[in-house]
Each structure stands twice: as C-alpha cells, then as structure tokens.
Design an enzyme around this catalytic site. Structure first.
Site, PDB file in Angstrom:
ATOM      1  N   GLU A  38       7.336  -6.786  14.587  1.00  0.00           N
ATOM      2  CA  GLU A  38       7.057  -6.405  14.029  1.00  0.00           C
ATOM      3  C   GLU A  38       5.785  -6.899  14.321  1.00  0.00           C
ATOM      4  OE1 GLU A  38       7.230  -4.323  11.384  1.00  0.00           O
ATOM      5  OE2 GLU A  38       9.488  -5.499  11.058  1.00  0.00           O
ATOM      6  N   THR A  40       4.091  -5.408  16.792  1.00  0.00           N
ATOM      7  CA  THR A  40       4.291  -5.260  18.163  1.00  0.00           C
ATOM      8  C   THR A  40       3.652  -3.948  18.339  1.00  0.00           C
ATOM      9  OG1 THR A  40       6.474  -5.056  18.042  1.00  0.00           O
ATOM     10  CG2 THR A  40       5.259  -7.601  18.730  1.00  0.00           C
ATOM     11  N   SER A  72       6.143  18.801  -4.834  1.00  0.00           N
ATOM     12  CA  SER A  72       7.232  18.429  -4.573  1.00  0.00           C
ATOM     13  C   SER A  72       7.878  17.878  -5.985  1.00  0.00           C
ATOM     14  CB  SER A  72       6.025  17.565  -4.934  1.00  0.00           C
ATOM     15  OG  SER A  72       7.198  16.019  -5.178  1.00  0.00           O
ATOM     16  N   GLY A 126       6.193   2.900  -0.784  1.00  0.00           N
ATOM     17  CA  GLY A 126       5.245   2.002  -1.025  1.00  0.00           C
ATOM     18  C   GLY A 126       5.939   0.447  -1.056  1.00  0.00           C
ATOM     19  N   LEU A 129       9.402   1.262   3.834  1.00  0.00           N
ATOM     20  CA  LEU A 129      11.109   1.560   4.157  1.00  0.00           C
ATOM     21  C   LEU A 129      10.377   2.622   4.980  1.00  0.00           C
ATOM     22  CD1 LEU A 129      13.432   1.034   1.678  1.00  0.00           C
ATOM     23  CD2 LEU A 129      12.849   0.378   4.158  1.00  0.00           C
ATOM     24  N   GLU A 164      -1.722  10.358  10.555  1.00  0.00           N
ATOM     25  CA  GLU A 164      -1.346   9.827   9.108  1.00  0.00           C
ATOM     26  C   GLU A 164      -3.111   9.027  10.162  1.00  0.00           C
ATOM     27  OE1 GLU A 164       1.421   8.067   7.711  1.00  0.00           O
ATOM     28  OE2 GLU A 164       0.254   6.086   7.205  1.00  0.00           O
ATOM     29  N   ASP A 176       6.923   3.907  13.306  1.00  0.00           N
ATOM     30  CA  ASP A 176       7.461   4.416  12.075  1.00  0.00           C
ATOM     31  C   ASP A 176       7.737   5.841  12.612  1.00  0.00           C
ATOM     32  OD1 ASP A 176       6.699   1.818  11.005  1.00  0.00           O
ATOM     33  OD2 ASP A 176       5.520   2.548   9.845  1.00  0.00           O
ATOM     34  N   TYR A 226      -3.841  -5.348   7.424  1.00  0.00           N
ATOM     35  CA  TYR A 226      -2.763  -4.884   8.544  1.00  0.00           C
ATOM     36  C   TYR A 226      -4.139  -4.548   9.631  1.00  0.00           C
ATOM     37  CZ  TYR A 226      -0.027  -1.817  11.358  1.00  0.00           C
ATOM     38  OH  TYR A 226      -0.019  -1.154  12.325  1.00  0.00           O
TER      39      TYR A 226
HETATM   40  C1  GLA Z   1       3.822  -0.265   9.361  1.00  0.00           C
HETATM   41  C2  GLA Z   1       3.177   0.353  10.744  1.00  0.00           C
HETATM   42  C3  GLA Z   1       3.771  -0.038  11.446  1.00  0.00           C
HETATM   43  C4  GLA Z   1       3.714  -1.212  12.534  1.00  0.00           C
HETATM   44  C5  GLA Z   1       4.431  -2.371  10.893  1.00  0.00           C
HETATM   45  C6  GLA Z   1       4.633  -3.302  11.390  1.00  0.00           C
HETATM   46  O1  GLA Z   1       4.820   0.267   9.553  1.00  0.00           O
HETATM   47  O2  GLA Z   1       3.110   2.150  10.555  1.00  0.00           O
HETATM   48  O3  GLA Z   1       3.284   0.914  12.976  1.00  0.00           O
HETATM   49  O4  GLA Z   1       2.931  -1.238  12.974  1.00  0.00           O
HETATM   50  O5  GLA Z   1       3.455  -1.733  10.398  1.00  0.00           O
HETATM   51  O6  GLA Z   1       5.575  -3.859  12.963  1.00  0.00           O
END
Ligand code: GLA
Length: 392
Positions: A38, A40, A72, A126, A129, A164, A176, A226
């Site tokens: 996480e 990383t 949608s 939100g 996931l 994004e 993700d 973040y």
């Molecule tokens: C979010 C970001 C990912 C990653 C995680 C933390 O999900 O979209 O790129 O940085 O947080 O691991």
C-alpha cells in the site's frame, strides 16, 4: 454468475431503450482489492492486488455523429459531448472518467468516431475498491473493441491512469488500473510498478477466504492527504539520494540502507519512508510465502502492514482500526489490514474457511456496536481482469 448475466441483460435492454437499437459490443472491467503493497506504487515499488467480482459493464456502438453519448443506469442520467471539444461535465461527474479516456486517446493520435454507451456498475462508490479505475478501463476496452486499435494490457492501464491524472485530476498511481485490466481468476497479480513487469501468484482455491469489510466511512480527506504523502516520499528520496547515489525512488532503498541512513531524514518524513521501504519488503516476502503455501506467514505480513499504515504512514482512521482489531480477535483470522488509499473505505482479511461465518457475524456486530455504523462484507474470489463479454 446469474446476477452477472442479469446485469448484462439489463444494460443491453437499457441501451436499446435509450438509443433505439442493440449495442455492438459489451465489455466489463472489475474493481480491486489490494492484498498488500500500500502506497508503494507511486514510489516505483511493488503491489499484490486481486481483481474482484464487482465490475463496470458498458454496452456500446458507433454513432454517425462525432459525439460521445453516455447513459448511466446507476445515476439514471445521460451526458453528451462533442469529440472535437471534450470537457468535464460538472452535472455528471461519473461521465468524466469516460470523457478522460476519450480525450487521452485523441491526444495519443488514436482518432475516435461517435459512440453511444450505456453504463452500469456494482463496485461500491468511494469505498476504496477502485470503481473509477474500473470505469476508465471499461471505457478503454469499449473504445478498443469499437475502433480496432490493439493496445497491450500495461498500455491500457497507463492510458486509464493518465485519464485519471490529467483529465479527472486525481494523482493516483498505476495499481488500480493495472489490476482491473490484467487480473486473473484465482490469482493475485504481483506488479513491479517501475518496469510494469508482472506475474501471477496463485491463491489457494479452498481453505482460506479473502473478506473485504466496508467501514461505510466515505474517504473524506483522501485527496489532499494522498498528495501530501506523495510529496513527503519525494522529499525522502531527494535526501536519501544524496547519501546513496543510485536511489531514484524509495523503491531503491533496502531495509538495511534505510537503517543506515534514516538519521538524515526529519522525523515526519522518516516515518513515511520507513513505511514504504518495509512495505516493499513485505510484498516480496508475501510472494515467497504464498508460493510455498504458508498462509499463516502471509497473515502476519498483513497485520504488520496495517500497523505500519496506522503508525508510520498514518493513513488509517478510527473506523478502519476498529474493523481490523475486531477481525484480528476472531480465531481463524490469519491477518487483517486496511486496504487502498485509507481514511475510510475497506479492510481486507485472510480468513480460514471454517471461520468465515463467525467473521461475518461477529466482526459486523463488534464494529457496529463501537461505531454505530452497519458495515458491509464481501467474501471475494480473485476474478479475471477486463474483457469483452461473450468473447471468451
Ligand atoms: C489509491 C491509488 C493507488 C494506490 C493506493 C494506495 O488506490 O489510486 O494508485 O496509490 O491508493 O496504495
């Protein structure tokens, strides 16, 4: 399975109702849960996520007019934009993820024609996931299926990430989108986020289950915190790079080097870097223990990851800590941690099969009695990444 088929039928039917004809293609892209690794990915490090059986489905066809028409099912709303001028739609923010992918494709010189889409998803929004990554990757797959360009998996993930970062305006890493595109049934995906090399790590099909517990706490602070964490990691890299010349990202710092040179870092930056350095090490160890089938050892690494995210990286919150503590107190739970960016969202737990029902009942009850919030729980099987529905 039946639910998935019903959803696909519902999207096709809605497409027909809105646009007056059947769609040419239907694609899907899943959400994800990260098992370990996480914060990383944006440090050029390692991650180990799985794709889950919750996804975004898009039905689409070409249109004569050079416009992007989107409907949608979840929001019961439509949005339209000319391809010649792709801008955000503040009234329909969900459409921005698709607009972003179209804009980045055009920017790359892949010219699109008009498209009409109907979109439906069951990845909770939100909750950490990755509903947005699922939507971006599904959009990329739909454009690819309609316009016949052939993009490799990592390139499709990069395209979705760029949408994004530069269009939606969220500075996420690559994890993700990568897992949404490249996940595989019964496997976790080990990704080197510098080289984008990846390999599948088999997970046992019985004996242990992965349970995702949604705190139902929306991730409020996540964007600003973040970005602060990212900046702190860059600062740590610059300082350590002066001591160790080959360091271009925290991924290049070994645990031994960190112990040797961490005294050069200011305390608030040192704890952030310590999390990243040790978390990368835990991912590599996780791959080893999973290969040898040692699920107990994997569970211990999950618990350590949570402690590190809570105490060093400081991206947990009261609700996540309560959920993790409740999980860890149940016999048969091998490990539990927060997953995703943090500040709310979900935890992931590794649970022996015979403890699953106790987990679902007791962790929910304990969490609710301490927070007053009813959580949601999902028993997850690793699923395949994005694809054209009916193509395999
Ligand atoms: C979010 C970001 C990912 C990653 C995680 C933390 O999900 O979209 O790129 O940085 O947080 O691991």
């Amino acid at each position: 399975m039946q639910e998935a088929l019903n959803r696909i039928d519902a999207v096709r039917a809605k497409y027909k109702e809105v646009y007056g004809k059947a769609p040419d293609v239907v694609v899907r892209a899943p959400g994800r849960v990260n098992l370990i690794g996480e914060h990383t990915d944006y440090n050029d490090g390692f991650v180990l996520p799985i794709a889950i059986d919750r996804d975004v489905i898009i039905a689409a066809s070409k249109e004569d007019e050079a416009v992007l028409k989107m409907h949608s099912l979840n929001f019961e709303s439509s949005s339209i934009c000319p391809l010649a001028k792709i801008e955000k739609d503040p009234a329909n923010p969900w459409s921005n993820y698709i607009r972003g992918v179209a804009a980045v494709l055009e920017e790359k010189g892949i010219s699109l024609g008009g498209v009409a889409m109907a979109i439906e998803g069951n990845v909770p929004l939100g909750s950490g996931l990755s509903s947005s990554a699922a939507l971006e990757v599904a959009a990329g797959m739909a454009f690819q299926a309609l316009f016949g360009f052939n993009m490799g998996g990592p390139d499709m993930a990069l395209l979705a990430q760029r949408a994004e970062n530069s269009f939606v305006g969220v500075n996420c890493g690559i994890m993700d989108q990568f897992i949404s595109r490249l996940g595989a049934k019964n496997h976790a995906l080990f990704v080197d986020c510098r080289t984008l090399e990846y390999s599948l790590v088999p997970l046992p099909e019985s004996g242990v289950s992965v349970i995702v517990a949604n705190t139902m706490k929306k991730r409020g602070l996540v964007d600003s915190e973040y970005n602060t964490r990212r900046k702190q990691c860059e600062d740590a890299t610059a300082i350590l790079g002066r001591q160790i010349p080959q360091v271009a990202a925290l991924r290049d710092v070994s645990v031994a080097d960190f112990e040797k040179y961490s005294r050069f870092l200011p305390p608030d930056i040192r704890v952030r870097a310590e999390h990243v350095v040790t978390e990368n090490d835990r991912v590599l160890k996780s791959v080893e223990v999973l290969k040898s089938g040692d699920m107990e050892a994997f569970g211990v690494l999950l618990n350590q990851s949570h402690e590190s995210l809570r105490d060093l990286y400081q991206v947990s919150c009261r609700e996540l800590d309560i959920m993790v503590e409740a999980a860890q107190s149940i016999p048969g739970v091998l490990g539990s941690r927060m997953t995703g960016a943090g500040f709310g969202g979900c935890t992931v737990s590794l649970v022996k099969d015979d403890a699953v029902s106790a987990f679902l009942k007791d962790v929910s009850a304990r969490y609710e009695s301490r927070t007053g919030i009813k959580p949601q729980m999902y028993v997850c099987k690793p699923e395949s990444g994005a694809g054209v529905v009916g193509a395999d």
